[in-house]
Design an enzyme around this catalytic site. Structure first.
Site, PDB file in Angstrom:
ATOM      1  N   ILE A  50       0.915  -1.113  -0.012  1.00 13.48           N
ATOM      2  CA  ILE A  50      -0.022   0.029  -0.033  1.00 13.48           C
ATOM      3  C   ILE A  50       0.873   1.267   0.118  1.00 13.48           C
ATOM      4  O   ILE A  50       0.518   2.160  -0.702  1.00 13.48           O
ATOM      5  CB  ILE A  50      -0.890  -0.036   1.145  1.00 13.48           C
ATOM      6  CG1 ILE A  50      -1.914  -0.930   1.182  1.00 13.48           C
ATOM      7  CG2 ILE A  50      -1.690   1.217   1.430  1.00 13.48           C
ATOM      8  CD1 ILE A  50      -2.614  -1.522   2.332  1.00 13.48           C
ATOM      9  N   TYR A 204      -1.559  -6.819  17.852  1.00 13.83           N
ATOM     10  CA  TYR A 204      -1.814  -5.831  16.652  1.00 13.83           C
ATOM     11  C   TYR A 204      -3.117  -5.105  16.619  1.00 13.83           C
ATOM     12  O   TYR A 204      -2.880  -3.574  16.426  1.00 13.83           O
ATOM     13  CB  TYR A 204      -1.899  -6.900  15.373  1.00 13.83           C
ATOM     14  CG  TYR A 204      -2.216  -6.071  14.049  1.00 13.83           C
ATOM     15  CD1 TYR A 204      -1.231  -5.330  13.374  1.00 13.83           C
ATOM     16  CD2 TYR A 204      -3.433  -6.311  13.615  1.00 13.83           C
ATOM     17  CE1 TYR A 204      -1.360  -4.805  12.434  1.00 13.83           C
ATOM     18  CE2 TYR A 204      -3.781  -5.681  12.209  1.00 13.83           C
ATOM     19  CZ  TYR A 204      -2.665  -5.195  11.713  1.00 13.83           C
ATOM     20  OH  TYR A 204      -3.059  -4.377  10.529  1.00 13.83           O
ATOM     21  N   LYS A 208      -3.544  -0.877  16.725  1.00 13.52           N
ATOM     22  CA  LYS A 208      -4.197  -0.082  15.861  1.00 13.52           C
ATOM     23  C   LYS A 208      -5.435   0.653  16.537  1.00 13.52           C
ATOM     24  O   LYS A 208      -5.917   1.735  15.770  1.00 13.52           O
ATOM     25  CB  LYS A 208      -4.877  -1.061  14.737  1.00 13.52           C
ATOM     26  CG  LYS A 208      -3.957  -1.835  13.920  1.00 13.52           C
ATOM     27  CD  LYS A 208      -2.998  -0.697  12.985  1.00 13.52           C
ATOM     28  CE  LYS A 208      -2.267  -1.355  12.039  1.00 13.52           C
ATOM     29  NZ  LYS A 208      -1.297  -0.443  11.191  1.00 13.52           N
ATOM     30  N   THR A 241      -0.689  -8.522   1.040  1.00 16.71           N
ATOM     31  CA  THR A 241       0.602  -7.863   1.174  1.00 16.71           C
ATOM     32  C   THR A 241       1.253  -9.010   1.984  1.00 16.71           C
ATOM     33  O   THR A 241       0.889  -9.901   2.463  1.00 16.71           O
ATOM     34  CB  THR A 241       0.701  -6.567   2.051  1.00 16.71           C
ATOM     35  OG1 THR A 241       0.316  -6.740   3.279  1.00 16.71           O
ATOM     36  CG2 THR A 241      -0.348  -5.520   1.332  1.00 16.71           C
TER      37      THR A 241
END
Length: 323
Positions: A50, A204, A208, A241
């Protein structure tokens, strides 16, 4: 053990739901975006995925881009990918950056500020996902450091120059790349490094969620002072990804629903919308999915938690005055 199982299961359900939701959605390429004749954009982790596609689009709209990524393999990948994407070499500059190392973040920011150029856009994109528990050289849990705390520090260091660069109707913009995985996060201010219990998905998700809490608080702060700086935070989509190669359960999720993953090009449309769309000028302080303002996890709107995390982050980084 239960918390680890719960966080794995919750993220699997959340990810599957978003894969299905996005797999059947369509989106045309953005048009009518802001054009620049001067100004610099900063993109962390812009060597692939990205980040790379975001760099390409920013260059197409007139910006010079400074990419922050590690020396060695990451730098080489950046150079190879820029050539493959036909991005003019003179429009992109590389400066070494490891967002998990606070000394590196400070050195990166110092090199940018030495240039004394207007900073129009900052895209905090670099990240890790589902890595095993470990502490950085600064003593921070790796997700928390790389995904959140390093970007918190970088934003602090570059913000004065961005305030100087922003203008009415063309504010400087900070774009934080979060994730729908923030919905499995649970911020505990007395255990931000997850020493008492840990799982990759929880680490994670927490990082975030922290990004969103920070984005909301920072928007309120700069808006209250009347600065021409806008702050956005977004879920880029479930993107195919290299992040999904880091653990067996991430690879399993990619294999099981890979046909519904978005491409990096599609994911970059989300960051580009927040960075360049005139429509987003009035939507600072919002959380976005599919280029639309939407509701984040309810706890993210808790102003007391926003401020407490902000103050704790400043304390961890030795920041006496953020702005």
């Amino acid at each position: 053990m239960f918390k680890e199982f719960y966080s794995h299961a919750s993220l699997w359900v959340s990810g599957t739901k978003y894969c299905i939701k996005e797999g059947f959605s369509t989106q045309q390429k953005l048009t009518g975006l802001n054009e620049y004749t001067e100004g610099v954009a900063i993109v962390t982790g812009g060597n692939r995925g990205i980040g790379l596609e975001t760099v390409k689009r920013l260059v197409e709209h007139g910006l010079k881009v400074i990419v922050g990524c590690r020396d060695g393999k990451s730098r080489d990948i950046l150079k190879e990918n820029l050539k493959e994407k036909n991005v003019p070499e003179e429009k992109v500059e590389w400066i070494e950056l490891d967002t998990g190392n606070m000394k590196s973040v400070r050195q990166f920011a110092a090199k940018i500020l030495e240039k004394n150029v207007p900073i129009s856009i900052l895209v905090n994109n670099a990240g890790v996902m589902f890595v095993p528990h470990s502490l950085t050289s600064d003593g921070f849990e790796q997700h928390f450091a790389v995904n959140y705390l390093g970007h918190f520090l970088l934003t602090h260091l570059l913000l004065p120059k961005m305030i100087e660069s922003g203008k009415p109707g063309r504010a400087a913009r900070i774009v934080n790349i979060s994730s729908s995985a923030h919905k499995v996060g649970c911020i505990e201010l007395d255990d931000l490094q997850l020493q008492s219990h840990y799982s990759g998905p929880l680490g994670y998700g927490n990082s975030k969620l922290a990004q969103i809490l920070f984005s909301f608080y920072l928007h309120s702060l700069v808006a209250s002072l009347g600065h021409h700086v806008k702050v956005y935070v977004l879920h880029p989509g479930v993107i195919k990804t290299d992040l999904y190669k880091q653990t067996w359960y991430a690879q399993a999720a990619r294999s099981a629903s890979g046909w519904m993953f978005k491409t990096p090009e599609q994911g970059a449309e989300r960051s580009i919308y927040c960075a360049l769309s005139p429509d987003a000028e009035s939507l600072s302080g919002h959380y976005f999915e599919n280029c639309k303002s939407t509701r984040a996890l309810e706890i993210a709107y808790n102003e007391e938690l926003q401020k407490n995390l902000f103050d704790k982050s400043c304390e961890l980084l030795g920041i006496k005055e953020f702005l």
